[in-house]
Design a protein around this motif. Sequence first.
Motif, mmCIF file in Angstrom:
data_model
loop_
_atom_site.group_PDB
_atom_site.id
_atom_site.type_symbol
_atom_site.label_atom_id
_atom_site.label_comp_id
_atom_site.label_asym_id
_atom_site.label_seq_id
_atom_site.Cartn_x
_atom_site.Cartn_y
_atom_site.Cartn_z
ATOM 1 N N PHE A 1 0.829 -1.198 0.000
ATOM 2 C CA PHE A 1 0.000 0.000 0.000
ATOM 3 C C PHE A 1 0.870 1.257 0.000
ATOM 4 O O PHE A 1 2.053 1.211 0.317
ATOM 5 N N GLN A 2 0.246 2.377 -0.326
ATOM 6 C CA GLN A 2 0.960 3.647 -0.320
ATOM 7 C C GLN A 2 1.517 3.953 1.064
ATOM 8 O O GLN A 2 2.638 4.447 1.198
ATOM 9 N N PHE A 3 0.736 3.649 2.095
ATOM 10 C CA PHE A 3 1.150 3.945 3.466
ATOM 11 C C PHE A 3 1.514 2.676 4.230
ATOM 12 O O PHE A 3 1.204 2.529 5.395
ATOM 13 N N HIS A 4 2.096 1.729 3.557
ATOM 14 C CA HIS A 4 2.753 0.509 4.045
ATOM 15 C C HIS A 4 2.031 -0.277 5.139
ATOM 16 O O HIS A 4 2.093 -1.482 5.186
ATOM 17 N N HIS A 5 1.340 0.361 6.090
ATOM 18 C CA HIS A 5 0.571 -0.332 7.130
ATOM 19 C C HIS A 5 1.416 -1.350 7.913
ATOM 20 O O HIS A 5 0.983 -2.477 8.158
ATOM 21 N N LEU A 6 2.590 -0.942 8.324
ATOM 22 C CA LEU A 6 3.409 -1.781 9.189
ATOM 23 C C LEU A 6 2.949 -1.623 10.640
ATOM 24 O O LEU A 6 2.319 -0.634 10.999
ATOM 25 N N LEU A 7 3.301 -2.605 11.457
ATOM 26 C CA LEU A 7 3.038 -2.516 12.894
ATOM 27 C C LEU A 7 4.210 -1.777 13.524
ATOM 28 O O LEU A 7 5.326 -2.305 13.563
ATOM 29 N N PRO A 8 4.003 -0.549 14.007
ATOM 30 C CA PRO A 8 5.128 0.320 14.377
ATOM 31 C C PRO A 8 5.981 -0.204 15.521
ATOM 32 O O PRO A 8 7.187 0.082 15.568
ATOM 33 N N ASP A 9 5.398 -0.948 16.445
ATOM 34 C CA ASP A 9 6.153 -1.427 17.603
ATOM 35 C C ASP A 9 6.791 -2.791 17.382
ATOM 36 O O ASP A 9 7.414 -3.346 18.296
ATOM 37 N N PHE A 10 6.647 -3.319 16.177
ATOM 38 C CA PHE A 10 7.283 -4.587 15.827
ATOM 39 C C PHE A 10 8.502 -4.317 14.960
ATOM 40 O O PHE A 10 8.584 -3.302 14.269
ATOM 41 N N THR A 11 9.465 -5.230 14.990
ATOM 42 C CA THR A 11 10.674 -5.049 14.191
ATOM 43 C C THR A 11 10.389 -5.287 12.716
ATOM 44 O O THR A 11 9.341 -5.825 12.338
#
Length: 226
Positions: free
Chosen positions: A93-103
Amino acid sequence: MNEIVLRARQIVKTFHDGELDTQVLKGIDLEIAAGDFLALMGPSGSGKSTLMAILGTLLRPTSGTLEVAGKSTHEVADAALTGFRNRHLGFVFQFHHLLPDFTARENVMFPALAHHGRETAQARQRATALLQRVGLGHRLDYKASKLSGGQKQRVALARAVMMKPELVLADEPTGNLDRETAGEVMALLQEMRASEGTAFLISTHDPQIAARCDRVIQIVDGRIQS
Protein backbone atom coordinates in the motif's frame (compact mmCIF):
# COMPACT_ATOMS: atom_id res chain seq x y z
CA MET A 1 2.42 -19.92 -22.09
CA ASN A 2 2.43 -18.69 -18.50
CA GLU A 3 -0.17 -19.99 -16.10
CA ILE A 4 -3.14 -17.69 -15.45
CA VAL A 5 -3.05 -16.68 -11.78
CA LEU A 6 -6.11 -14.41 -11.83
CA ARG A 7 -9.12 -14.42 -14.13
CA ALA A 8 -11.98 -11.93 -13.78
CA ARG A 9 -15.08 -12.28 -15.93
CA GLN A 10 -17.83 -9.67 -16.26
CA ILE A 11 -17.16 -8.15 -12.83
CA VAL A 12 -19.93 -5.75 -11.84
CA LYS A 13 -20.05 -3.79 -8.60
CA THR A 14 -23.06 -1.76 -7.54
CA PHE A 15 -23.22 0.17 -4.30
CA HIS A 16 -26.59 0.74 -2.65
CA ASP A 17 -27.37 3.87 -0.65
CA GLY A 18 -31.02 3.95 0.29
CA GLU A 19 -32.95 4.11 -2.95
CA LEU A 20 -29.86 5.13 -4.94
CA ASP A 21 -27.84 2.49 -6.80
CA THR A 22 -24.43 3.42 -8.18
CA GLN A 23 -22.79 1.00 -10.58
CA VAL A 24 -19.04 1.52 -10.23
CA LEU A 25 -17.77 -1.45 -12.26
CA LYS A 26 -19.60 -2.32 -15.46
CA GLY A 27 -18.41 -5.70 -16.69
CA ILE A 28 -14.66 -6.02 -16.16
CA ASP A 29 -12.75 -8.80 -17.94
CA LEU A 30 -9.12 -9.28 -16.93
CA GLU A 31 -6.50 -12.02 -16.95
CA ILE A 32 -3.14 -11.91 -15.17
CA ALA A 33 -0.50 -14.53 -15.87
CA ALA A 34 2.37 -15.70 -13.70
CA GLY A 35 5.20 -13.18 -13.81
CA ASP A 36 3.12 -10.37 -15.34
CA PHE A 37 4.17 -6.85 -14.36
CA LEU A 38 1.17 -4.63 -15.05
CA ALA A 39 0.08 -1.08 -14.32
CA LEU A 40 -3.54 -0.10 -13.64
CA MET A 41 -4.35 3.53 -14.42
CA GLY A 42 -7.51 5.58 -14.41
CA PRO A 43 -8.85 8.98 -13.33
CA SER A 44 -10.44 9.55 -9.94
CA GLY A 45 -13.87 7.93 -9.84
CA SER A 46 -13.01 5.47 -12.61
CA GLY A 47 -13.48 2.42 -10.36
CA LYS A 48 -9.78 1.66 -9.99
CA SER A 49 -9.79 1.35 -6.20
CA THR A 50 -12.97 -0.75 -6.22
CA LEU A 51 -11.48 -3.08 -8.81
CA MET A 52 -8.28 -3.50 -6.77
CA ALA A 53 -10.35 -4.32 -3.68
CA ILE A 54 -12.35 -6.96 -5.55
CA LEU A 55 -9.29 -8.52 -7.18
CA GLY A 56 -7.72 -8.67 -3.72
CA THR A 57 -10.86 -10.44 -2.36
CA LEU A 58 -11.36 -7.57 0.10
CA LEU A 59 -14.72 -6.84 -1.51
CA ARG A 60 -17.22 -9.16 -3.16
CA PRO A 61 -18.50 -8.28 -6.65
CA THR A 62 -22.22 -7.80 -7.22
CA SER A 63 -22.00 -10.20 -10.14
CA GLY A 64 -19.38 -11.85 -12.29
CA THR A 65 -16.72 -14.43 -11.46
CA LEU A 66 -13.23 -14.17 -10.02
CA GLU A 67 -10.67 -16.97 -9.98
CA VAL A 68 -7.41 -16.70 -8.05
CA ALA A 69 -4.78 -19.44 -8.32
CA GLY A 70 -7.27 -21.57 -10.23
CA LYS A 71 -10.01 -21.43 -7.59
CA SER A 72 -13.28 -19.54 -7.82
CA THR A 73 -13.48 -17.11 -4.91
CA HIS A 74 -17.24 -17.60 -4.98
CA GLU A 75 -16.56 -21.08 -3.60
CA VAL A 76 -14.53 -19.72 -0.67
CA ALA A 77 -16.68 -18.96 2.37
CA ASP A 78 -16.24 -15.62 4.11
CA ALA A 79 -14.77 -17.38 7.15
CA ALA A 80 -12.05 -18.98 5.00
CA LEU A 81 -11.36 -15.99 2.78
CA THR A 82 -8.74 -14.40 5.04
CA GLY A 83 -6.64 -17.57 4.99
CA PHE A 84 -7.09 -17.94 1.23
CA ARG A 85 -6.01 -14.33 0.69
CA ASN A 86 -3.01 -14.74 2.97
CA ARG A 87 -1.79 -17.75 0.99
CA HIS A 88 -2.34 -16.57 -2.58
CA LEU A 89 -2.21 -12.76 -2.58
CA GLY A 90 0.23 -10.13 -1.35
CA PHE A 91 -0.41 -6.43 -0.84
CA VAL A 92 1.71 -3.29 -0.90
CA PHE A 93 0.00 0.00 0.00
CA GLN A 94 0.96 3.65 -0.32
CA PHE A 95 1.15 3.95 3.47
CA HIS A 96 2.75 0.51 4.04
CA HIS A 97 0.57 -0.33 7.13
CA LEU A 98 3.41 -1.78 9.19
CA LEU A 99 3.04 -2.52 12.89
CA PRO A 100 5.13 0.32 14.38
CA ASP A 101 6.15 -1.43 17.60
CA PHE A 102 7.28 -4.59 15.83
CA THR A 103 10.67 -5.05 14.19
CA ALA A 104 11.24 -5.16 10.45
CA ARG A 105 11.67 -8.94 10.61
CA GLU A 106 8.55 -9.42 12.73
CA ASN A 107 6.51 -7.37 10.25
CA VAL A 108 7.76 -9.47 7.35
CA MET A 109 7.02 -12.69 9.22
CA PHE A 110 3.48 -11.62 10.09
CA PRO A 111 1.69 -13.45 7.21
CA ALA A 112 3.46 -16.68 8.18
CA LEU A 113 2.60 -16.15 11.85
CA ALA A 114 -1.04 -15.70 10.88
CA HIS A 115 -0.91 -18.88 8.79
CA HIS A 116 0.88 -21.15 11.27
CA GLY A 117 -0.27 -19.53 14.51
CA ARG A 118 3.32 -19.34 15.72
CA GLU A 119 6.82 -18.39 14.66
CA THR A 120 8.76 -21.07 12.82
CA ALA A 121 12.45 -21.33 12.03
CA GLN A 122 11.62 -21.45 8.32
CA ALA A 123 9.58 -18.24 8.52
CA ARG A 124 12.34 -16.45 10.41
CA GLN A 125 14.92 -17.61 7.89
CA ARG A 126 12.83 -16.49 4.88
CA ALA A 127 12.02 -13.10 6.45
CA THR A 128 15.71 -12.55 7.13
CA ALA A 129 16.65 -13.51 3.57
CA LEU A 130 13.96 -11.25 2.06
CA LEU A 131 15.10 -8.26 4.10
CA GLN A 132 18.66 -8.87 3.02
CA ARG A 133 17.53 -8.95 -0.62
CA VAL A 134 15.81 -5.56 -0.28
CA GLY A 135 18.90 -4.05 1.33
CA LEU A 136 17.76 -4.11 4.95
CA GLY A 137 19.91 -6.87 6.39
CA HIS A 138 21.31 -4.28 8.80
CA ARG A 139 17.83 -3.28 10.01
CA LEU A 140 16.36 -6.69 10.88
CA ASP A 141 15.67 -5.85 14.51
CA TYR A 142 14.84 -2.16 14.12
CA LYS A 143 11.29 -1.24 15.06
CA ALA A 144 9.26 -0.13 12.06
CA SER A 145 8.70 3.26 13.69
CA LYS A 146 12.45 3.91 13.46
CA LEU A 147 12.70 3.30 9.71
CA SER A 148 12.58 5.88 6.92
CA GLY A 149 9.70 6.00 4.45
CA GLY A 150 11.68 4.18 1.79
CA GLN A 151 12.83 1.54 4.25
CA LYS A 152 9.27 0.97 5.44
CA GLN A 153 8.14 0.38 1.87
CA ARG A 154 10.96 -2.14 1.39
CA VAL A 155 9.74 -3.98 4.49
CA ALA A 156 6.20 -3.89 3.09
CA LEU A 157 7.42 -5.41 -0.18
CA ALA A 158 9.25 -8.19 1.64
CA ARG A 159 6.10 -8.85 3.69
CA ALA A 160 3.98 -8.99 0.52
CA VAL A 161 6.02 -11.86 -0.97
CA MET A 162 6.63 -13.68 2.35
CA MET A 163 4.12 -16.45 1.55
CA LYS A 164 5.22 -16.74 -2.11
CA PRO A 165 1.85 -15.54 -3.44
CA GLU A 166 0.91 -15.90 -7.07
CA LEU A 167 -0.03 -12.21 -7.29
CA VAL A 168 0.90 -9.00 -5.47
CA LEU A 169 -1.50 -6.04 -5.68
CA ALA A 170 0.36 -2.78 -5.18
CA ASP A 171 -1.87 0.25 -4.61
CA GLU A 172 0.10 3.46 -5.27
CA PRO A 173 3.23 1.88 -3.73
CA THR A 174 5.41 4.88 -4.65
CA GLY A 175 2.83 7.62 -4.09
CA ASN A 176 4.34 8.73 -0.79
CA LEU A 177 7.99 8.58 -1.91
CA ASP A 178 10.38 10.97 -3.62
CA ARG A 179 11.33 10.25 -7.23
CA GLU A 180 14.66 8.57 -6.45
CA THR A 181 13.23 6.31 -3.75
CA ALA A 182 10.24 5.50 -5.95
CA GLY A 183 12.64 4.33 -8.65
CA GLU A 184 14.44 2.12 -6.14
CA VAL A 185 11.16 0.56 -4.99
CA MET A 186 10.11 -0.13 -8.59
CA ALA A 187 13.45 -1.80 -9.26
CA LEU A 188 12.86 -4.01 -6.23
CA LEU A 189 9.37 -4.92 -7.43
CA GLN A 190 10.84 -5.95 -10.79
CA GLU A 191 13.60 -7.94 -9.08
CA MET A 192 11.01 -9.77 -6.97
CA ARG A 193 9.01 -10.55 -10.10
CA ALA A 194 12.10 -12.05 -11.70
CA SER A 195 13.33 -14.02 -8.67
CA GLU A 196 10.00 -15.15 -7.20
CA GLY A 197 7.95 -15.53 -10.38
CA THR A 198 5.27 -13.40 -8.75
CA ALA A 199 2.84 -11.37 -10.86
CA PHE A 200 2.37 -7.70 -9.94
CA LEU A 201 -0.57 -5.38 -10.61
CA ILE A 202 0.44 -1.83 -9.74
CA SER A 203 -2.21 0.84 -9.38
CA THR A 204 -0.70 4.26 -10.10
CA HIS A 205 -1.41 7.79 -11.29
CA ASP A 206 2.22 8.26 -12.32
CA PRO A 207 2.96 7.72 -16.04
CA GLN A 208 6.67 7.29 -15.28
CA ILE A 209 5.87 4.38 -12.98
CA ALA A 210 3.46 2.90 -15.53
CA ALA A 211 6.13 3.16 -18.23
CA ARG A 212 8.29 0.71 -16.27
CA CYS A 213 5.59 -1.96 -16.48
CA ASP A 214 5.12 -4.49 -19.27
CA ARG A 215 1.58 -3.37 -20.01
CA VAL A 216 -0.80 -0.61 -18.92
CA ILE A 217 -4.47 -1.34 -18.22
CA GLN A 218 -6.65 1.75 -18.48
CA ILE A 219 -9.96 1.87 -16.65
CA VAL A 220 -12.45 4.64 -17.42
CA ASP A 221 -15.99 4.93 -16.04
CA GLY A 222 -16.01 1.39 -14.71
CA ARG A 223 -14.80 -0.25 -17.92
CA ILE A 224 -11.37 -1.31 -19.15
CA GLN A 225 -10.51 0.77 -22.21
CA SER A 226 -7.19 -0.83 -23.15
